[in-house]
Design a protein around this motif. Structure first.
Motif, short mmCIF file in Angstrom:
data_model
loop_
_atom_site.label_atom_id
_atom_site.label_comp_id
_atom_site.label_asym_id
_atom_site.label_seq_id
_atom_site.Cartn_x
_atom_site.Cartn_y
_atom_site.Cartn_z
N LEU A 192 55.88 41.29 56.63
CA LEU A 192 56.64 42.25 57.45
C LEU A 192 55.70 43.15 58.23
CD1 LEU A 192 59.32 43.20 54.76
CD2 LEU A 192 59.59 41.62 56.67
N THR A 193 54.46 43.31 57.75
CA THR A 193 53.47 44.15 58.42
C THR A 193 52.16 43.39 58.56
OG1 THR A 193 52.77 45.12 56.30
CG2 THR A 193 54.50 46.28 57.52
N LYS A 194 51.29 43.86 59.45
CA LYS A 194 50.05 43.14 59.74
C LYS A 194 48.83 43.70 59.02
CE LYS A 194 51.43 41.45 64.29
NZ LYS A 194 51.13 41.43 65.75
N GLY A 195 48.88 44.92 58.55
CA GLY A 195 47.70 45.51 57.92
C GLY A 195 46.67 45.93 58.94
N SER A 196 45.40 46.02 58.49
CA SER A 196 44.28 46.44 59.35
C SER A 196 44.54 47.80 59.98
CB SER A 196 44.03 45.39 60.45
OG SER A 196 43.69 44.14 59.90
N LEU A 197 45.12 48.73 59.23
CA LEU A 197 45.46 50.05 59.77
C LEU A 197 44.26 50.98 59.74
CD1 LEU A 197 48.96 50.72 58.15
CD2 LEU A 197 48.42 49.50 60.26
N VAL A 198 44.17 51.83 60.76
CA VAL A 198 43.13 52.88 60.78
C VAL A 198 43.63 54.04 59.93
CG1 VAL A 198 42.29 52.19 63.05
CG2 VAL A 198 44.09 53.91 62.89
N ASN A 199 42.72 54.97 59.63
CA ASN A 199 43.05 56.05 58.70
C ASN A 199 44.22 56.91 59.15
OD1 ASN A 199 41.10 55.28 56.93
ND2 ASN A 199 39.64 56.87 57.44
N SER A 200 44.31 57.20 60.45
CA SER A 200 45.40 58.05 60.92
C SER A 200 46.76 57.40 60.67
CB SER A 200 45.23 58.35 62.42
OG SER A 200 45.18 57.15 63.16
N THR A 201 46.84 56.08 60.83
CA THR A 201 48.10 55.38 60.58
C THR A 201 48.38 55.26 59.09
OG1 THR A 201 47.66 54.09 62.58
CG2 THR A 201 49.46 53.34 61.19
N ILE A 202 47.33 55.05 58.30
CA ILE A 202 47.50 55.03 56.84
C ILE A 202 48.08 56.36 56.37
CG2 ILE A 202 46.22 55.07 54.64
CD1 ILE A 202 44.32 53.00 55.88
N ASN A 203 47.59 57.46 56.93
CA ASN A 203 48.11 58.78 56.55
C ASN A 203 49.59 58.94 56.90
OD1 ASN A 203 45.65 59.50 55.50
ND2 ASN A 203 44.99 60.66 57.30
N LYS A 204 50.01 58.33 58.02
CA LYS A 204 51.44 58.37 58.38
C LYS A 204 52.27 57.66 57.33
CE LYS A 204 50.98 58.54 63.44
NZ LYS A 204 51.26 57.80 64.70
N ARG A 205 51.76 56.52 56.85
CA ARG A 205 52.49 55.77 55.82
C ARG A 205 52.60 56.60 54.54
NH1 ARG A 205 53.20 53.87 59.85
NH2 ARG A 205 52.73 51.78 60.66
N LEU A 206 51.51 57.25 54.16
CA LEU A 206 51.54 58.08 52.96
C LEU A 206 52.48 59.28 53.14
CD1 LEU A 206 47.78 58.06 51.89
CD2 LEU A 206 49.65 56.66 50.99
N LYS A 230 45.50 60.83 50.94
CA LYS A 230 45.32 60.78 52.40
C LYS A 230 43.85 60.69 52.76
CE LYS A 230 48.06 62.97 55.19
NZ LYS A 230 48.85 63.98 55.91
N GLN A 231 43.59 59.96 53.85
CA GLN A 231 42.23 59.65 54.25
C GLN A 231 41.70 60.65 55.26
OE1 GLN A 231 40.77 56.60 52.69
NE2 GLN A 231 42.46 57.47 51.53
N ASP A 232 40.36 60.64 55.44
CA ASP A 232 39.75 61.49 56.46
C ASP A 232 40.34 61.13 57.82
OD1 ASP A 232 38.25 62.17 54.33
OD2 ASP A 232 36.40 61.25 55.03
#
Length: 428
Positions: A192-206, A230-232
């Protein structure tokens, strides 16, 4: 009562009803309980301090019987059916039993996320209507849908069904690594998702997951655990082991079998760069004899790309020691025991700085490096040492199963030997 299909076992801090059939695995949670309170047959010992042990055993037996009966019913209707945790939870829900009889079906994150998103869609649609705006979906809903889908992908790859009680620091660390890693759909499964997310997008998911725990579950402790992950805002430094550190760890004198296994598995990951999902699936057929030893040959689980990894003598030694199989731990159980091992021997205790986004700006947090070390650190160690040694990216990608060079850019930026050569003229 003699069960027909289900076997009881202990898994990730809980008693589960276990069934492996038709290329699927069921590990349905019967009760969350520490292993020290259980007998060798996974029954609650007398004197359990938090609940009457006899009553709790009765409730576990009843739920186990219902799971077994439902599994038999499903397989009677379709002998080739795949029974997963999600399939079982849905089947039990349809029985329309009393809520108290099926307490373990509460707080299933995916189901509750769906409810939360539907409520959000309605609220946002009403807000749009009041403002005279017409659109199919409010933009703020999209991040929540993406987060829900990423959790569903994580469940598929790890063969689990996530409950609220599964939100721990180890899970969040593992989920962050999962979001950053790439995955590619194939004829057998569509992600359903592709992965390879940068930190700013990872933080949105969290942030979206934290909104669910805060607003839907009203669980501030789980919310805090999520936000701690949450990431830097900028791309974080690569947490890895140097070659010297890896060598020292591999040669460390350990006498306890469980400690040796954890250490050896981690060293093997560092020497092969495998994702943990691939590591658990390999067996002797993946080890191909070669004039210089062995080559590890596999099709990666997430990218379905052929990978060939020449094995060092140490990697071959470890493979022989464990008879070419490494499916002893789940990912989270391995990460937990790895951190405990590193803490027990006070390893990798240098401080690292983490910058966390908060409402008033950026908060500076210091922690020990070992707190950020996990199974995925093995993959980072493998790639960084090879880049540092001047191995070109196509060769590395042939071993790791990466499909895009851009994914490895962070390693090139930090470990390329060209960077060291560039400052030679300044030496005096």
């Amino acid at each position: 009562m003699a069960l027909k299909l289900i076997k009881r076992m202990y898994y990730q801090g809980k008693i589960v009803a276990y069934l492996k059939k038709n290329n699927s695995i069921l590990r349905y949670k019967l009760a969350m309980i520490e292993e020290k309170y259980l007998t060798t047959k996974y029954r609650v010992k007398p004197g359990y301090p938090f609940e009457d042990s006899e009553l709790l055993n009765q409730k576990i037996d009843e739920l186990e019987e219902r799971v077994d009966n439902k599994a038999c019913e499903i397989l009677y209707s379709n002998p080739l059916a795949k029974i997963t945790n999600m399939v079982m939870a849905e089947a039990l829900k349809q029985e329309k039993v009393e809520e108290s009889e099926i307490e373990e079906d509460k707080n299933i994150i995916i189901y509750d996320f769906d409810k939360y998103i539907e409520d959000m869609k309605l609220r946002k649609a009403e807000e749009d209507a009041e403002k005279g705006i017409s659109r199919k979906l409010h933009p703020s809903c999209k991040d929540f849908i993406s987060t829900r889908n990423a959790l569903a992908d994580y469940e598929y790859d790890n063969r689990i069904l996530l409950h609220l009680s599964d939100i721990t620091p180890i899970f969040i660390s593992d989920f962050v690594d999962y979001l950053a890693d790439e995955r590619i759909s194939n004829e057998n499964h569509t992600y359903l998702t592709k992965g390879s997310l940068v930190n700013s997008t990872i933080n949105k998911r969290l942030d979206c997951l934290a909104a669910l725990t805060r607003n839907f579950y009203k669980d501030l402790k789980a919310t805090e655990i999520i936000l701690e992950g949450k990431q830097d805002s900028e791309q974080a430094d690569v947490i890895r082991l140097s070659k010297d550190e890896l060598t020292s760890l591999a040669l460390m004198d350990l006498n306890v079998e469980s400690e040796c296994r954890i250490r050896d598995y981690f060293v093997f990951l560092c020497l092969t760069g495998l994702r943990y999902s691939d590591f658990c699936l390999i067996d002797k057929s993946n080890f191909v004899p070669h004039p210089n030893g062995y080559i590890l040959r596999l099709y990666t689980h997430k990218t379905i790309k052929r990978a060939e990894i020449p094995l060092t003598n140490k990697a071959i030694e470890i493979a022989h020691k464990y008879e070419f199989r490494f499916d002893y731990y789940t990912n989270q159980a391995f990460n937990r025991q790895l951190k405990e091992l590193l803490a027990r021997y006070d390893l990798f205790n240098d401080e690292i700085i983490k910058y966390r986004q908060i409402k008033k700006g950026v908060e500076k947090v210091s922690m020990l490096r070992r707190e950020k070390i996990s199974a995925h650190t093995g993959r980072r160690t493998f790639i960084s040492i090879l880049v540092e040694s001047g191995v070109n990216l196509p060769k590395i990608m042939a071993m790791t199963g990466h499909t895009k060079e851009s994914t490895l850019k962070i390693y090139v930026d930090r470990f390329s030997p060209n960077l060291k050569d560039a400052i030679v003229p300044l030496e005096f």
